[in-house]
Design an enzyme around this catalytic site. Structure first.
Site, PDB file in Angstrom:
ATOM      1  N   ASP A   7       0.855  -1.191   0.000  1.00  0.00           N
ATOM      2  CA  ASP A   7       0.000   0.000   0.000  1.00  0.00           C
ATOM      3  C   ASP A   7       0.887   1.235   0.000  1.00  0.00           C
ATOM      4  O   ASP A   7       1.805   1.349   0.833  1.00  0.00           O
ATOM      5  CB  ASP A   7      -0.907   0.020   1.227  1.00  0.00           C
ATOM      6  CG  ASP A   7      -1.904  -1.128   1.244  1.00  0.00           C
ATOM      7  OD1 ASP A   7      -2.137  -1.722   0.172  1.00  0.00           O
ATOM      8  OD2 ASP A   7      -2.444  -1.426   2.322  1.00  0.00           O
ATOM      9  N   ASP A 126     -15.357  -3.596  -1.357  1.00  0.00           N
ATOM     10  CA  ASP A 126     -14.918  -3.353   0.016  1.00  0.00           C
ATOM     11  C   ASP A 126     -16.142  -3.062   0.876  1.00  0.00           C
ATOM     12  O   ASP A 126     -17.040  -2.339   0.456  1.00  0.00           O
ATOM     13  CB  ASP A 126     -13.955  -2.169   0.052  1.00  0.00           C
ATOM     14  CG  ASP A 126     -12.741  -2.393  -0.832  1.00  0.00           C
ATOM     15  OD1 ASP A 126     -12.378  -3.557  -1.049  1.00  0.00           O
ATOM     16  OD2 ASP A 126     -12.164  -1.404  -1.306  1.00  0.00           O
TER      17      ASP A 126
END
Length: 224
Positions: A7, A126
């Site tokens: 990330d 998500d």
């Protein structure tokens, strides 16, 4: 299968708790590229782009040219998806742009599928508090992941389901959610959110589900 996650935020590799609190940060890209070089898939997410506060394009392109990455974060047009594939990404993860307030934007989903092919299109579903979360998990739409999968199934080749409630917490992933969702589709399911040990990865693998792990990898709980 374990998929390690990279990330990016502010030009660094980071790990956040539930997408908000910065927990870890690293500057040594070469070290992690080398560590992940044996994996068949690495997940590479531009958090700045996802949160609409800049991007890490140069780093994305550098890593994607050297590792087999599925790349996501702030991809809002088929043209951008094509650019990332041309830069070396194996698949692209599309999220927020796919969703309206209470439905999937099937026109946009079809446009991505037409531009890049469904096998290179990973739809990101998500979920926070049982509803699909968008725009860097800052907002939600009135769709459950089950409803989203039903509408997206004609267009994508795989799903990424991130359980935001446990993301970055090392509290464990709710494996029963993966079983429920995997029964809804013949597409590949990839899950993330709180994975902390090999036993979870094995249980998910038994269901035919791939596991993304970040915090457990970077803290050494999971061997890489």
């Amino acid at each position: 299968m374990l998929i390690p996650s990279i990330d990016l935020m502010g030009g660094r590799i980071v790990q956040l708790v539930q997408g908000e609190k910065l927990k870890l940060a690293f500057d040594d890209f070469e070290y992690w590229i080398e560590r992940f070089s044996t994996y068949s898939t690495v997940q590479l997410i531009d958090l700045d782009a996802a949160m609409r506060q800049g991007d890490n394009t140069a780093i994305i392109e550098k890593i994607a040219s050297r590792l087999p990455c599925q790349v996501g974060g702030g991809i809002r047009t088929p043209e951008r998806a094509q650019q990332l594939l041309a830069a070396g990404a194996k698949r692209v993860i599309i999220g927020s742009v796919l969703f309206r307030h209470d439905s999937v934007d099937t026109e946009i989903a079809a446009a991505f599928s037409s531009a890049i092919g469904d096998e290179q299109f990973v739809a990101s579903v998500d979920t926070k508090g049982g509803k699909v979360a968008v725009k860097g998990w800052k907002e939600q739409v009135s769709l459950t992941p089950e409803e989203a999968i039903a509408q997206l199934d004609p267009y994508c080749g795989a799903y990424l389901y991130t359980h935001v409630d446990t993301e970055g917490t090392l509290s464990g992933f709710p494996v029963e959610r993966a079983e429920t969702l995997s029964n809804l589709t013949k597409r590949r399911l990839i899950v993330a959110g709180g994975i902390r040990e090999q036993a979870e990865i094995d249980a998910l693998d038994h269901l035919g589900v791939d596991a993304v792990a970040g915090m457990a990898v970077y803290t050494g709980l999971l061997a890489t």
